[in-house]
Design a protein around this motif. Structure first.
Motif, PDB file in Angstrom:
ATOM      1  N   VAL A 231     -19.633  34.699  13.288  1.00 26.11           N
ATOM      2  CA  VAL A 231     -18.601  35.188  14.212  1.00 26.11           C
ATOM      3  C   VAL A 231     -17.209  34.838  13.681  1.00 26.11           C
ATOM      4  O   VAL A 231     -16.288  35.661  13.724  1.00 26.11           O
ATOM      5  N   LYS A 232     -17.066  33.612  13.164  1.00 28.59           N
ATOM      6  CA  LYS A 232     -15.770  33.174  12.640  1.00 28.59           C
ATOM      7  C   LYS A 232     -15.365  34.000  11.419  1.00 28.59           C
ATOM      8  O   LYS A 232     -14.209  34.433  11.308  1.00 28.59           O
ATOM      9  N   LYS A 233     -16.295  34.234  10.523  1.00 30.08           N
ATOM     10  CA  LYS A 233     -15.978  35.010   9.320  1.00 30.08           C
ATOM     11  C   LYS A 233     -15.653  36.461   9.688  1.00 30.08           C
ATOM     12  O   LYS A 233     -14.784  37.087   9.066  1.00 30.08           O
ATOM     13  N   GLU A 234     -16.326  37.009  10.685  1.00 30.55           N
ATOM     14  CA  GLU A 234     -16.037  38.369  11.120  1.00 30.55           C
ATOM     15  C   GLU A 234     -14.636  38.440  11.734  1.00 30.55           C
ATOM     16  O   GLU A 234     -13.895  39.409  11.512  1.00 30.55           O
ATOM     17  N   ALA A 235     -14.269  37.398  12.499  1.00 32.51           N
ATOM     18  CA  ALA A 235     -12.925  37.362  13.083  1.00 32.51           C
ATOM     19  C   ALA A 235     -11.864  37.282  11.988  1.00 32.51           C
ATOM     20  O   ALA A 235     -10.810  37.934  12.081  1.00 32.51           O
ATOM     21  N   GLN A 236     -12.144  36.525  10.935  1.00 32.17           N
ATOM     22  CA  GLN A 236     -11.211  36.434   9.805  1.00 32.17           C
ATOM     23  C   GLN A 236     -11.093  37.782   9.085  1.00 32.17           C
ATOM     24  O   GLN A 236     -10.014  38.169   8.640  1.00 32.17           O
ATOM     25  N   ARG A 237     -12.216  38.471   8.984  1.00 28.79           N
ATOM     26  CA  ARG A 237     -12.190  39.787   8.330  1.00 28.79           C
ATOM     27  C   ARG A 237     -11.325  40.757   9.129  1.00 28.79           C
ATOM     28  O   ARG A 237     -10.524  41.509   8.559  1.00 28.79           O
ATOM     29  N   LYS A 238     -11.451  40.708  10.452  1.00 28.11           N
ATOM     30  CA  LYS A 238     -10.709  41.640  11.298  1.00 28.11           C
ATOM     31  C   LYS A 238      -9.216  41.351  11.317  1.00 28.11           C
ATOM     32  O   LYS A 238      -8.405  42.278  11.373  1.00 28.11           O
ATOM     33  N   ASP A 239      -8.855  40.055  11.287  1.00 30.00           N
ATOM     34  CA  ASP A 239      -7.417  39.749  11.339  1.00 30.00           C
ATOM     35  C   ASP A 239      -6.782  39.636   9.955  1.00 30.00           C
ATOM     36  O   ASP A 239      -5.593  39.328   9.815  1.00 30.00           O
ATOM     37  N   GLY A 240      -7.580  39.901   8.910  1.00 25.91           N
ATOM     38  CA  GLY A 240      -7.045  39.931   7.557  1.00 25.91           C
ATOM     39  C   GLY A 240      -6.877  38.576   6.898  1.00 25.91           C
ATOM     40  O   GLY A 240      -6.272  38.479   5.828  1.00 25.91           O
ATOM     41  N   SER A 241      -7.417  37.518   7.508  1.00 21.92           N
ATOM     42  CA  SER A 241      -7.243  36.177   6.946  1.00 21.92           C
ATOM     43  C   SER A 241      -8.426  35.729   6.083  1.00 21.92           C
ATOM     44  O   SER A 241      -8.380  34.645   5.497  1.00 21.92           O
ATOM     45  N   LEU A 242      -9.456  36.553   5.987  1.00 21.64           N
ATOM     46  CA  LEU A 242     -10.634  36.187   5.209  1.00 21.64           C
ATOM     47  C   LEU A 242     -10.255  35.989   3.740  1.00 21.64           C
ATOM     48  O   LEU A 242      -9.652  36.856   3.115  1.00 21.64           O
ATOM     49  N   GLY A 243     -10.600  34.842   3.202  1.00 22.25           N
ATOM     50  CA  GLY A 243     -10.313  34.549   1.809  1.00 22.25           C
ATOM     51  C   GLY A 243      -8.905  34.056   1.554  1.00 22.25           C
ATOM     52  O   GLY A 243      -8.555  33.737   0.413  1.00 22.25           O
ATOM     53  N   LYS A 244      -8.089  33.986   2.608  1.00 20.44           N
ATOM     54  CA  LYS A 244      -6.715  33.531   2.450  1.00 20.44           C
ATOM     55  C   LYS A 244      -6.587  32.065   2.850  1.00 20.44           C
ATOM     56  O   LYS A 244      -7.354  31.556   3.659  1.00 20.44           O
TER      57      LYS A 244
END
Length: 220
Positions: free
Chosen positions: A176-189
């Motif tokens: 859920v956390k990784k999906e939220a990061q993907r949606k808000d553009g913060s994944l990998g940042k």
């Protein structure tokens, strides 16, 4: 030195005995001191219970090793060998959360974040006790967030010690956390955990937020 605020001298008056673990390992603690920092002990010792009358509190389900750390923190404002301690951090945090000790909780959040941002990206070591944190716990949310940003997450989760410590709920929370990061553009940042440490603290409503950049030479 620790970061305790200056406390009134009358907190160091009468002592009580805290018997910890199945072997009843005894610790002598100032009644006022532990009641000041723990809502659990305030509730027990400020009433008309047997514990309040006799000045003896029993914690048969808790670990003497963990309470020894808590007791040391009460008086020193820091944990024993704080720079070296690893596996017990989350167990101490669980004790702090279940016994209503927000200042200790915040100290542990700072320690965990400090280690992570110091350059090594050190993750807290999980034990089976981690499963006892509720989903609403700020400490659990911090751990989930730290693990979710780990680049080699799959290999870490496959380690035997980690596999035995986590449950299905933790894996779902990670997804859920990784999906939220993907949606808000913060994944990998990069995320500034130190700047945002107050997100994982427990404060009274009238307390100011913790501010200021991370400094390796200034221990939180």
């Amino acid at each position: 030195m620790g970061n305790h605020k200056k406390l009134p001298s009358d907190l160091y008056d009468a002592t009580i005995t805290v018997n910890v673990g199945p072997e009843n390992v005894a610790f002598n603690v100032h009644r006022g001191r532990i009641c000041h920092d723990s809502s659990y002990f305030r509730d027990i010792l400020n009433g008309i219970s047997t514990a309040a009358q006799e000045g003896i509190v029993s914690l048969p389900e808790d670990d003497p090793k963990i309470f020894e750390q808590v007791n040391h923190w009460l008086y020193a404002g820091r944990l024993k060998k704080e720079g070296e301690i690893d596996g017990d951090l989350l167990e101490i945090a669980l004790f702090a959360d279940t016994k209503g000790m927000p200042e200790l909780h915040n100290r542990l959040v700072n320690i965990i974040i400090r280690r992570y941002v110091s350059g090594t990206k050190t993750l807290p070591r999980l034990t089976s006790k981690f499963q006892e944190f509720p989903s609403t716990s700020p400490m659990r949310r911090l751990v989930v967030s730290l693990f979710s940003r780990c680049p080699n997450l799959t290999s870490i989760l496959q380690r035997e010690d980690v596999d035995e410590a986590i449950d299905k709920k933790f894996l779902i929370e990670l997804l859920v956390k990784k999906e939220a990061q993907r949606k808000d553009g913060s994944l990998g940042k990069k995320y500034d955990y130190w700047k945002n440490r107050c997100v994982y603290h427990i404060h009274d409503k009238d307390e100011p937020p913790c501010i200021g950049p991370y400094r390796a030479d200034k221990y939180p």
